[in-house]
Design a protein around this motif. Structure first.
Motif, PDB file in Angstrom:
ATOM      1  N   TYR A  35      14.106  27.829  88.360  1.00  0.00           N
ATOM      2  CA  TYR A  35      13.021  28.801  88.151  1.00  0.00           C
ATOM      3  C   TYR A  35      12.871  29.723  89.357  1.00  0.00           C
ATOM      4  CZ  TYR A  35       8.473  30.705  86.888  1.00  0.00           C
ATOM      5  OH  TYR A  35       7.436  31.559  86.577  1.00  0.00           O
ATOM      6  N   VAL A  39      13.232  33.740  89.120  1.00  0.00           N
ATOM      7  CA  VAL A  39      12.194  34.684  89.539  1.00  0.00           C
ATOM      8  C   VAL A  39      12.742  35.649  90.591  1.00  0.00           C
ATOM      9  CG1 VAL A  39       9.969  34.911  90.720  1.00  0.00           C
ATOM     10  CG2 VAL A  39      10.273  33.150  88.973  1.00  0.00           C
ATOM     11  N   CYS A  72       9.704  36.908  81.973  1.00  0.00           N
ATOM     12  CA  CYS A  72       8.523  36.532  81.178  1.00  0.00           C
ATOM     13  C   CYS A  72       8.775  35.294  80.330  1.00  0.00           C
ATOM     14  CB  CYS A  72       8.090  37.694  80.290  1.00  0.00           C
ATOM     15  SG  CYS A  72       7.348  39.066  81.194  1.00  0.00           S
ATOM     16  N   THR A  75       9.013  32.147  82.224  1.00  0.00           N
ATOM     17  CA  THR A  75       7.694  31.773  82.722  1.00  0.00           C
ATOM     18  C   THR A  75       6.841  31.141  81.620  1.00  0.00           C
ATOM     19  OG1 THR A  75       7.770  33.524  84.389  1.00  0.00           O
ATOM     20  CG2 THR A  75       5.597  32.656  83.837  1.00  0.00           C
TER      21      THR A  75
END
Length: 315
Positions: A35, A39, A72, A75
């Motif tokens: 992650y 990002v 997005c 997330t």
């Protein structure tokens, strides 16, 4: 997303990827790392495109939209997954429906932005003299609006149908997030409409887009083979191979998950497939488009050199 449903269940339990306690911490650390890379990679790509004036072209405009969508929808999934590795795997009914809605919204948008990027490459290589007219700012803006509109329509249709389903069986969702098939398996009511909508929209959003993209790249490859310059041919192949690789990974895993009847869906295999398009693909896309793209490498080097120069000047 109104709450007009007849569900007895007010919360669900997510089974997660595995029930083995000894794997919870290693998986938590692994997906946390993924992650963080996702990002940084996608935000970095968006920032680079915004700050580099020579990347202000339709191709990179669409690429920035792809990075935004990847950021997005990863997330929407990964933070909740990380929490579930270290705490109770409970998700409320409203939270589950919200996650389902935004997951579908961004996953459909991803497929359509990849199709738009394929069309952009088709026009650039097959009709170069008409490129500036065909891919004008207005056209590009409308194409991006269409991408999000298709995501909105698909997410609204699926979630509206899901809100009508009566959940009164086991509360355990055999997945690590609220997805369509695992939720339908918990239904006490008829899921015929849900499965019909799922089949129709999946056929359109996966099969139709795949055929459109395949047709675009067949034309592109045919045009590339007619280019006499070795350098020009190499550059064109390099750009298109990035698109093809990204789309193949994304649609291959998504098709395995959704283009099959729910009664024969093997959930353990589906979980692995889901990891690819919800976790791995958003991480890989910035790497694919940066490592295999000369323009991005040049822009990154210039930006780094500019920042280093400014830093040394301040000292």
């Amino acid at each position: 997303m109104a709450t007009g449903n007849h569900s007895i269940v007010t919360e669900f339990i997510l089974a997660g990827l595995t029930e083995k306690p000894e794997l919870q911490l290693p998986l938590f650390l692994f997906f946390l790392g993924v992650y963080v890379v996702t990002v940084i990679g996608n935000l970095g790509m968006i920032t680079l495109i915004v700050l580099s004036s020579h990347l202000h072209t339709p191709m990179y405009y669409f690429l920035s939209s792809l990075s935004f969508i990847d950021l997005c929808y990863s997330t929407v999934i990964i933070p909740k997954m990380l929490v579930n590795f270290v705490t109770e795997k409970i998700i409320s009914y409203p939270e589950c429906m919200t996650q389902l809605y935004f997951f579908i919204f961004f996953i459909i948008s991803e497929g359509h932005i990849l199709a738009v990027m394929a069309y952009d490459r088709y026009v650039a290589i097959c009709k170069p003299l008409l490129y500036n007219v065909t891919m004008s700012y207005q056209v590009c803006s409308w194409l991006v609006v269409e991408v999000y509109m298709m995501g909105f329509i698909g997410a609204t249709a699926h979630t509206s149908c899901m809100l009508r389903v009566v959940f009164c069986k086991d509360k355990i969702i055999n997945h690590y997030f609220c997805d369509l098939f695992p939720l339908l398996e918990l239904s006490c009511s008829s899921t015929y409409i849900n499965e019909l909508v799922l089949l129709c929209l999946s056929a359109f959003n996966i099969l139709a887009l795949t055929l459109a993209i395949f047709g675009s790249y067949v034309s592109v490859i045919a045009s590339i083979l007619r280019i006499h310059s070795t350098e020009g041919r190499s550059k064109a192949f390099s750009t298109c191979s990035s698109h093809i690789l990204a789309f193949t990974i994304f649609c291959g895993s998504a098709a395995f998950m959704y283009l099959q009847p729910s009664n024969v869906s093997l959930m353990e295999q589906s979980k692995v497939s889901s990891v690819f398009y919800t976790v791995i693909v958003p991480m890989l896309n910035p790497l694919i488009y940066s490592l295999r793209n000369k323009d991005v490498k040049v822009a990154l080097n210039k930006l780094i050199q500019k920042r280093l120069f400014c830093f040394s000047k301040d000292l």
